[in-house]
Design a protein around this motif. Structure first.
Motif, PDB file in Angstrom:
ATOM      1  N   HIS A 133      53.315  39.842  35.993  1.00 32.21           N
ATOM      2  CA  HIS A 133      53.150  38.955  35.010  1.00 32.21           C
ATOM      3  C   HIS A 133      52.387  39.439  33.929  1.00 32.21           C
ATOM      4  O   HIS A 133      51.939  40.794  33.890  1.00 32.21           O
ATOM      5  CB  HIS A 133      52.386  37.905  35.976  1.00 32.21           C
ATOM      6  N   ASP A 143      48.543  40.790  34.910  1.00 35.53           N
ATOM      7  CA  ASP A 143      48.260  41.648  36.195  1.00 35.53           C
ATOM      8  C   ASP A 143      47.857  43.298  35.801  1.00 35.53           C
ATOM      9  O   ASP A 143      46.984  43.736  36.258  1.00 35.53           O
ATOM     10  CB  ASP A 143      49.552  41.973  37.273  1.00 35.53           C
ATOM     11  N   ARG A 174      44.262  45.163  37.155  1.00 35.64           N
ATOM     12  CA  ARG A 174      44.445  46.003  38.287  1.00 35.64           C
ATOM     13  C   ARG A 174      44.777  47.591  37.745  1.00 35.64           C
ATOM     14  O   ARG A 174      44.422  48.621  38.671  1.00 35.64           O
ATOM     15  CB  ARG A 174      45.727  45.654  39.223  1.00 35.64           C
ATOM     16  N   GLU A 209      50.275  31.589  36.936  1.00 35.90           N
ATOM     17  CA  GLU A 209      49.263  32.386  36.397  1.00 35.90           C
ATOM     18  C   GLU A 209      48.700  31.781  35.090  1.00 35.90           C
ATOM     19  O   GLU A 209      48.205  32.738  34.412  1.00 35.90           O
ATOM     20  CB  GLU A 209      49.262  33.845  36.407  1.00 35.90           C
ATOM     21  N   ASN A 237      51.013  35.464  46.389  1.00 41.16           N
ATOM     22  CA  ASN A 237      52.059  35.557  45.291  1.00 41.16           C
ATOM     23  C   ASN A 237      53.242  36.403  45.561  1.00 41.16           C
ATOM     24  O   ASN A 237      53.308  37.603  45.304  1.00 41.16           O
ATOM     25  CB  ASN A 237      51.401  35.978  44.003  1.00 41.16           C
ATOM     26  N   HIS A 273      54.425  39.443  43.327  1.00 41.21           N
ATOM     27  CA  HIS A 273      53.969  40.695  43.061  1.00 41.21           C
ATOM     28  C   HIS A 273      54.803  41.652  44.061  1.00 41.21           C
ATOM     29  O   HIS A 273      55.264  42.719  43.460  1.00 41.21           O
ATOM     30  CB  HIS A 273      52.628  40.734  43.706  1.00 41.21           C
TER      31      HIS A 273
HETATM   32 ZN   LIG Z   1      50.460  38.136  38.822  1.00 40.88          ZN
END
Ligand SMILES: [Zn+2]
Length: 244
Positions: free
Chosen positions: A17, A20, A24, A51, A127, A130
């Motif tokens: 997305h 992300d 991360r 999201e 999710n 992912h």
């Molecule tokens: Zn995500």
């Protein structure tokens, strides 16, 4: 390190997305961009349904407007981190990459010949997009290694794949096997996080996480100068001639 020596090197970051990659791996991205690598983010979806909570609270919001807004935020974050970003618009909830998208991902691997790849963890009960993105990345990497697969660029070697730390690591079976010191670029990561206006509740959360992983990095290395770190888990074994 001389950034000019790395001008012909690349890394690929596959993000399910729009945001992300920022939470991360924003530190890893900024670090390698500063070292002169071409950092390419492949963003599979805008996370428009799953999201973008805050945007959906605005009156008269539409899917298209959410996508536009997330795309703009994501582009801004990539610019701050010093990376290139490509959007595939493969939908979310569910993420449904087409065969053409898989083919284009293979071509990305073959043309850019990444030194390493960053993507999501193999499991995430919060999710499903992912792990889908993670599987999809490994598929594209394997196809890019196959001599008989026809596409532009040359056959891929065996770049290591590191999985990002998911939001609730224990539930995702995530084990931090690598702690990357991101202290020198943390301010840049924080700025990129702040460009994600739809998810303001996560700015402090990921700042705290970076501090905690930084403390653990000091404990595991004795390098007291480390303040912020990001955790990753390997998919494939590390190959080395030295046990250090
Ligand atoms: Zn995500």
């Amino acid at each position: 390190m001389n950034a000019m020596n790395n001008a012909d090197k690349a890394i690929l970051v596959v993000s399910a997305h729009a945001a992300d990659f920022v939470w991360r791996a924003g530190g890893a991205i900024a670090l390698y961009a500063e070292r002169g690598y071409k950092v390419r983010i492949l963003c599979l979806s805008y996370g428009e349904r799953g999201e973008s909570e805050r945007l959906w609270k605005q009156a008269g919001m539409t899917l298209e407007r959410v996508k536009e807004s997330r795309r703009a935020e994501s582009q801004k974050a990539a610019d701050i981190l010093g990376a290139e970003i490509r959007f595939f618009d493969s939908g979310d909830y569910p993420l449904t990459p087409s065969e053409q998208t898989i083919h284009e991902m293979v071509t990305e691997f073959r043309i850019h010949q990444p030194q390493f790849v960053l993507t999501h963890s193999a499991a995430d009960p919060y999710n499903p997009d992912h792990p889908e993105a993670s599987q999809f990345t490994l598929r594209a990497r394997v196809y890019a290694q196959a001599a008989g697969y026809e596409s532009e660029g040359k056959k891929l070697g065996a770049p290591p794949v590191f999985m990002f730390e998911p939001h609730q690591p224990e539930q995702c079976g995530f084990k931090p096997e690598v702690l990357l010191d991101i202290s020198s670029v943390f301010e840049r990561k924080r700025k990129a996080m702040e460009s994600m206006e739809a998810q303001e509740h996560l700015w402090q959360y990921y700042t705290d996480l970076a501090l905690r992983r930084g403390t653990q990095a000091v404990r595991n290395s004795g390098r007291k100068e480390i303040k912020y770190a990001e955790a990753f888990q390997r998919v494939y074994p590390q190959v080395t001639g030295e046990l250090t």
